[in-house]
Design a protein around this motif. Structure first.
Motif, mmCIF file in Angstrom:
data_model
loop_
_atom_site.group_PDB
_atom_site.id
_atom_site.type_symbol
_atom_site.label_atom_id
_atom_site.label_comp_id
_atom_site.label_asym_id
_atom_site.label_seq_id
_atom_site.Cartn_x
_atom_site.Cartn_y
_atom_site.Cartn_z
ATOM 1 N N THR A 96 51.184 15.114 -9.096
ATOM 2 C CA THR A 96 52.004 15.874 -8.163
ATOM 3 C C THR A 96 51.144 16.636 -7.158
ATOM 4 O OG1 THR A 96 52.039 17.912 -9.462
ATOM 5 C CG2 THR A 96 53.739 16.273 -9.965
ATOM 6 N N ALA A 97 51.680 16.912 -6.010
ATOM 7 C CA ALA A 97 50.957 17.677 -4.987
ATOM 8 C C ALA A 97 50.688 19.097 -5.470
ATOM 9 C CB ALA A 97 51.757 17.695 -3.690
ATOM 10 N N VAL A 98 51.645 19.697 -6.157
ATOM 11 C CA VAL A 98 51.468 21.062 -6.666
ATOM 12 C C VAL A 98 50.362 21.075 -7.711
ATOM 13 C CG1 VAL A 98 52.565 22.938 -7.943
ATOM 14 C CG2 VAL A 98 53.844 21.724 -6.177
ATOM 15 N N GLY A 99 50.375 20.090 -8.591
ATOM 16 C CA GLY A 99 49.348 20.008 -9.621
ATOM 17 C C GLY A 99 47.965 19.843 -9.025
ATOM 18 N N LEU A 100 47.850 19.012 -8.005
ATOM 19 C CA LEU A 100 46.564 18.822 -7.344
ATOM 20 C C LEU A 100 46.076 20.112 -6.691
ATOM 21 C CD1 LEU A 100 47.042 15.314 -5.730
ATOM 22 C CD2 LEU A 100 45.523 15.913 -7.619
#
Length: 71
Positions: A44-48
């Motif tokens: 996910t973008a948030v996780g990255l």
């Protein structure tokens, strides 16, 4: 194991459905190997972004200007 309305929410990707329900659906579909994908922050973008924030900052004697260019 789950109600029809909950299954409809899963099919629609409703964020209010618990992770446990998604795990049950993946188990029933024989896709238990995909459970690891659910918790993989790199998916996910948030996780990255969270991972990127915890990376060590590069240390250098060189100074950068306001635009990030070395002086």
């Amino acid at each position: 194991m789950i109600s029809r309305p909950t299954l409809a929410k899963v099919e629609q990707g409703d964020a209010s459905v618990s992770l446990g329900i998604y795990a049950i659906v993946l188990f029933v579909l024989g896709m238990t190997e995909r459970l690891a994908d659910i918790a993989d922050t790199s998916m996910t973008a948030v996780g990255l972004e969270v991972v990127r924030e915890h990376l060590p900052k590069r240390i250098s004697n060189k100074q950068e200007d306001a635009n990030g260019r070395l002086r």
